[in-house]
Design an enzyme around this catalytic site. Sequence first.
Site, PDB file in Angstrom:
ATOM      1  N   CYS A  86       0.887  -1.111   0.024  1.00 15.26           N
ATOM      2  CA  CYS A  86       0.063  -0.045  -0.054  1.00 15.26           C
ATOM      3  C   CYS A  86       0.883   1.374  -0.140  1.00 15.26           C
ATOM      4  O   CYS A  86       1.662   1.423   0.822  1.00 15.26           O
ATOM      5  CB  CYS A  86      -0.907   0.032   1.225  1.00 15.26           C
ATOM      6  SG  CYS A  86      -1.694  -1.571   1.526  1.00 15.26           S
ATOM      7  N   CYS A 126     -10.187   0.200  18.938  1.00 13.27           N
ATOM      8  CA  CYS A 126      -9.926  -0.510  17.538  1.00 13.27           C
ATOM      9  C   CYS A 126      -8.633  -1.018  17.827  1.00 13.27           C
ATOM     10  O   CYS A 126      -7.832  -0.051  18.109  1.00 13.27           O
ATOM     11  CB  CYS A 126     -10.257   0.569  16.452  1.00 13.27           C
ATOM     12  SG  CYS A 126     -11.841   1.575  16.377  1.00 13.27           S
ATOM     13  N   CYS A 218     -17.069  -1.928   9.179  1.00 10.00           N
ATOM     14  CA  CYS A 218     -16.365  -0.580   8.918  1.00 10.00           C
ATOM     15  C   CYS A 218     -15.663  -0.398   7.833  1.00 10.00           C
ATOM     16  O   CYS A 218     -14.487  -1.025   7.750  1.00 10.00           O
ATOM     17  CB  CYS A 218     -15.540  -0.299  10.375  1.00 10.00           C
ATOM     18  SG  CYS A 218     -14.611   1.269  10.426  1.00 10.00           S
TER      19      CYS A 218
HETATM   20 FE1  SF4 Z   1      -1.635  -2.058   3.719  1.00 12.00          FE
HETATM   21 FE2  SF4 Z   1      -2.665  -2.673   5.858  1.00 12.00          FE
HETATM   22 FE3  SF4 Z   1      -0.315  -3.811   5.348  1.00 12.00          FE
HETATM   23 FE4  SF4 Z   1      -0.426  -0.920   5.928  1.00 12.00          FE
HETATM   24  S1  SF4 Z   1      -0.671  -2.421   7.282  1.00 12.00           S
HETATM   25  S2  SF4 Z   1       0.726  -2.058   3.947  1.00 12.00           S
HETATM   26  S3  SF4 Z   1      -2.577  -0.561   4.861  1.00 12.00           S
HETATM   27  S4  SF4 Z   1      -2.397  -4.086   4.372  1.00 12.00           S
END
Ligand code: SF4
Length: 348
Positions: A86, A126, A218
Amino acid sequence: MTLSPAALPTQALAQDVPPFSAQPGQNPGIELRHDWSVAEIEALLALPLVDLLWRAQAVHRQANPGYRVQLASLLSVKTGGCEEDCAYCPQSMHNSSDLNGRPDLAVAPVLERARAAKDAGAQRFCMGWAWREIRDGAPFEAMLQMVRGVRELGLEACVTAGMLTDPQAQRLAEAGLTAYNHNLDTSPEHYDQIISTRTYQERLETLARVRGAGISLCCGGIIGLGESGRDRASLLAVLAGINPHPESVPINALVAVEGTPLEDQAPVDPLEMVRMVAVARILMPFSRVRLSAGREALGREGQLLCLLAGADSIFYGDTLLTTANPGVTEDQELLAAAGVVPWNALVP
Ligand code: SF4
Ligand code: SAM
Ligand code: DTB
């Protein structure tokens, strides 16, 4: 004929938005739509700000007459080293953000943090895991214990930990998990500019598994990833197309973290966040629209406008997962300035 100021809202309301009660299903006057077109949503996003706020307020005032705001605290249980790529995320092993080798947290310290969050006024706790997917074994058993412990404290429990299987979703439901967070992040069209290691379809399948186990959803996204206005509309169309709508919809502004490919991305204009929140509120009247990452850059007045636009939840506590969030005193002052009350001020 002269119109008194008090007459104006009622008249516009009657034309634009049918009256409805605080609970879906209790009033046949509200039509919950799942078929919003991208063009319709683009048109909403492009409304003059005053008109957009008016419409969002009309919806919000009826769906949430007490204007209550839920405070959700967030804790990263497993930080960094994630296999996914990501582009926005400091926790990806593909990025070079410095997370100072933070250790995984055990059950007891997590529950201590949950209790502290409750004492500070949070209603939801959370917990995040920087995982591509949940794997069975000791860390998953610990996650289940954390969920049980958070629920025993009387808090809502939310987990965000990537993809999961049906049996894992079932076990989380049995442990009492209130909600599972799994974001779509951006539009289907912009998605491959941001992530290559997991498909949009896999995200949708994860959401279906969460729902299949009877856990609240969510699900939201991020703006400021270099997407177009049409991409924002397209993301909102996918979210509003989920039937029933996700119970919570986090709207994040990119926190541009050094070491990620998006580190030099231009900051999001606070009014763009206001527009996203307002349109999310109009499309998903009964969902909890959470003003999420990026609040530090919004400023006090930008955040107040987001509350006016229909945000009814914030992350509460000075850290999100790895980045900074306003402190609790600052947030208490913000809510007081807005004249809105957190949930627990009204609900025992
Ligand atoms: Fe992607 Fe979640 Fe991993 Fe971050 S923690 S790289 S948002 S999958
Ligand atoms: N790994 C799990 C997953 O991706 O579902 C859970 C943790 S992940 C950090 C949770 C969400 O945080 C992401 O989906 C993304 O929407 C949001 N997020 C992560 N980094 C962000 C950033 N720098 N700015 C804004 N939002 C971010
Ligand atoms: C969500 O939509 N935003 C939160 C929560 N769900 C898990 C996470 C924001 C993370 C911001 C970057 C960080 O602190 O690492």
